[in-house]
Design an enzyme around this catalytic site. Structure first.
Site, PDB file in Angstrom:
ATOM      1  N   HIS A   1       2.388   3.239  -8.705  1.00  0.00           N
ATOM      2  CA  HIS A   1       2.064   2.001  -9.116  1.00  0.00           C
ATOM      3  C   HIS A   1       3.466   1.446 -10.180  1.00  0.00           C
ATOM      4  O   HIS A   1       3.848   0.363  -9.724  1.00  0.00           O
ATOM      5  CB  HIS A   1       0.940   1.828 -10.029  1.00  0.00           C
ATOM      6  CG  HIS A   1      -0.413   2.240  -9.451  1.00  0.00           C
ATOM      7  ND1 HIS A   1      -0.548   1.846  -7.965  1.00  0.00           N
ATOM      8  CD2 HIS A   1      -1.179   3.074  -9.477  1.00  0.00           C
ATOM      9  CE1 HIS A   1      -1.729   2.421  -7.696  1.00  0.00           C
ATOM     10  NE2 HIS A   1      -2.154   3.001  -8.350  1.00  0.00           N
TER      11      HIS A   1
ATOM     12  N   LEU B   1      10.465 -20.506  -4.348  1.00  0.00           N
ATOM     13  CA  LEU B   1       9.547 -19.687  -3.827  1.00  0.00           C
ATOM     14  C   LEU B   1       8.221 -20.120  -4.459  1.00  0.00           C
ATOM     15  O   LEU B   1       8.121 -19.836  -5.599  1.00  0.00           O
ATOM     16  CB  LEU B   1       9.944 -18.388  -3.892  1.00  0.00           C
ATOM     17  CG  LEU B   1       8.778 -17.398  -3.366  1.00  0.00           C
ATOM     18  CD1 LEU B   1       8.661 -17.205  -1.912  1.00  0.00           C
ATOM     19  CD2 LEU B   1       9.268 -15.768  -3.903  1.00  0.00           C
TER      20      LEU B   1
ATOM     21  N   ASP C   1       0.867  -1.208  -0.011  1.00  0.00           N
ATOM     22  CA  ASP C   1       0.016  -0.033  -0.099  1.00  0.00           C
ATOM     23  C   ASP C   1       0.842   1.197   0.058  1.00  0.00           C
ATOM     24  O   ASP C   1       1.947   1.368   0.701  1.00  0.00           O
ATOM     25  CB  ASP C   1      -0.664   0.070   1.180  1.00  0.00           C
ATOM     26  CG  ASP C   1      -1.836   0.898   1.121  1.00  0.00           C
ATOM     27  OD1 ASP C   1      -2.393   1.472   0.075  1.00  0.00           O
ATOM     28  OD2 ASP C   1      -2.716   1.166   1.871  1.00  0.00           O
TER      29      ASP C   1
HETATM   30  C1  IPE Z   1      -5.557  -2.634  -0.110  1.00  0.00           C
HETATM   31  O1  IPE Z   1      -5.162  -1.353  -0.736  1.00  0.00           O
HETATM   32  C2  IPE Z   1      -5.579  -3.226  -1.581  1.00  0.00           C
HETATM   33  C3  IPE Z   1      -4.327  -3.609  -2.187  1.00  0.00           C
HETATM   34  C4  IPE Z   1      -2.955  -3.418  -1.422  1.00  0.00           C
HETATM   35  C5  IPE Z   1      -4.206  -4.260  -3.550  1.00  0.00           C
HETATM   36  P1  IPE Z   1      -6.207  -0.153  -0.584  1.00  0.00           P
HETATM   37  O2  IPE Z   1      -5.100   1.053  -0.745  1.00  0.00           O
HETATM   38  O3  IPE Z   1      -7.328  -0.542  -1.716  1.00  0.00           O
HETATM   39  O4  IPE Z   1      -6.948  -0.229   0.881  1.00  0.00           O
HETATM   40  P2  IPE Z   1      -7.952   0.769   1.529  1.00  0.00           P
HETATM   41  O5  IPE Z   1      -8.893   1.113   0.416  1.00  0.00           O
HETATM   42  O6  IPE Z   1      -6.953   1.902   1.997  1.00  0.00           O
HETATM   43  O7  IPE Z   1      -8.391   0.066   2.711  1.00  0.00           O
HETATM   44  C1  IPE Z   2      -1.584   0.233  -3.341  1.00  0.00           C
HETATM   45  O1  IPE Z   2      -1.374   1.550  -3.250  1.00  0.00           O
HETATM   46  C2  IPE Z   2      -1.758  -0.267  -4.721  1.00  0.00           C
HETATM   47  C3  IPE Z   2      -3.169  -0.825  -5.162  1.00  0.00           C
HETATM   48  C4  IPE Z   2      -4.078  -0.854  -4.227  1.00  0.00           C
HETATM   49  C5  IPE Z   2      -3.426  -1.254  -6.234  1.00  0.00           C
HETATM   50  P1  IPE Z   2      -2.380   2.794  -3.569  1.00  0.00           P
HETATM   51  O2  IPE Z   2      -2.719   2.832  -4.937  1.00  0.00           O
HETATM   52  O3  IPE Z   2      -3.644   2.353  -2.426  1.00  0.00           O
HETATM   53  O4  IPE Z   2      -1.695   4.063  -2.942  1.00  0.00           O
HETATM   54  P2  IPE Z   2      -2.611   5.043  -1.853  1.00  0.00           P
HETATM   55  O5  IPE Z   2      -2.688   4.100  -0.538  1.00  0.00           O
HETATM   56  O6  IPE Z   2      -3.584   5.489  -2.352  1.00  0.00           O
HETATM   57  O7  IPE Z   2      -1.220   5.677  -1.212  1.00  0.00           O
HETATM   58 MG    MG Z   3      -3.963   2.286  -0.692  1.00  0.00          MG
END
Ligand code: IPE
Ligand code: IPE
Ligand code: MG
Length: 246
Positions: free
Chosen positions: A38, A132, A21
């Site tokens: 990303h 792995l 995240d």
């Molecule tokens: C969780 O992250 C999903 C992934 C890492 C793929 P999100 O960014 O979607 O989660 P929330 O919405 O903050 O809980």
């Molecule tokens: C995690 O990073 C990747 C996915 C959920 C696909 P985020 O895109 O959720 O990044 P933040 O949490 O908004 O910073």
């Molecule tokens: Mg996120």
């Protein structure tokens, strides 16, 4: 002494799961679009996979796209899907070279056909690898998985009802996407969020949780090592007393 040497090789977590995240915030902090985060997250994936494989971790599950992530702006979702395809293609040789076996959990048939096709090819190309097991959680959410398990059980036993006492934890687990994969020993979430976000809810009943402020694109194998060192300092009691487990 470097971090890796501080790890006790005899008590490694067998299965590490990661909620990757913070990509969007990482990019925004740098004045860039979320998708830039990303793209840079791919480097973190590569380093974490290599670090885990080198250490001898058996299973690494990465949460890459949740069923709720479809609710993001269309442009971001599309960019994520094309990033997935290009990453699968660019990482194929490295995965094969490193003896990594790729698996997925989630609704793969619900992904754009290009993604599904590329994934299935890579899964079959790596299916005999013995190092792995890298499990990508794609179009995954725990509630979806559990509801699906219930549907599949009902379908399987429509014509001859199952004896109620045959329904055990073990029986139910056979209907989850993680069947044949041990429960995670350690769950890491990056970016300073303290929640599970619909990830492996059944499977983490006794998992050790580790949260770090590091944003995913900055995450490297040393961050994984730190999480493992922290994990190794804990006592897992599984409901027993400290005296019993010692
Ligand atoms: C969780 O992250 C999903 C992934 C890492 C793929 P999100 O960014 O979607 O989660 P929330 O919405 O903050 O809980
Ligand atoms: C995690 O990073 C990747 C996915 C959920 C696909 P985020 O895109 O959720 O990044 P933040 O949490 O908004 O910073
Ligand atoms: Mg996120």
């Amino acid at each position: 002494m470097d971090l890796k040497e501080k790890i006790d090789k005899n008590s490694l977590p067998i299965h590490v799961a990661v909620i990757m995240d913070g990509n969007g915030r990482w990019a925004q902090k740098k004045g860039n679009q979320r998708i830039f985060g990303h793209k840079n997250g791919v480097k973190a994936v590569r380093d974490t996979v290599e670090g885990a494989a080198e250490l001898g971790i058996k299973y690494l599950t990465l949460y890459a796209f949740s069923t709720e992530n479809w609710n993001r702006p269309k442009k971001e979702v599309e960019a994520l899907m094309s990033l997935l395809i290009s990453t699968i293609n660019s990482e194929t040789d490295t995965l094969i070279k490193n003896n990594v076996r790729l698996l997925t959990i989630g609704d793969i048939d619900g992904l754009p056909s290009g993604v599904g096709k590329n994934l299935k090819e890579l899964i079959s190309k790596t299916s005999n690898n013995t190092g792995l097991s890298l499990i990508l959680a794609l179009n995954y959410s725990s509630r979806w998985e559990i509801v699906n398990a219930v549907k599949d059980i009902i379908t399987d036993f429509q014509d001859n009802p199952i004896e109620i006492n045959k329904i055990t934890n073990e029986f139910f687990e056979r209907y989850l996407h993680t069947k044949d994969i041990p429960d995670p020993d350690l769950l890491v979430r990056t970016s300073g969020e303290y929640r599970i976000s619909n990830f492996l809810v059944w499977q983490i009943a006794y998992t050790e949780l580790y949260f770090t402020e590091v944003l995913w694109p900055d995450f490297r194998r040393n961050d994984l090592y730190e999480a493992i060192i922290n994990y190794q300092q804990r006592e897992r009691r599984f409901g027993k007393t400290s005296e019993q487990v010692n």
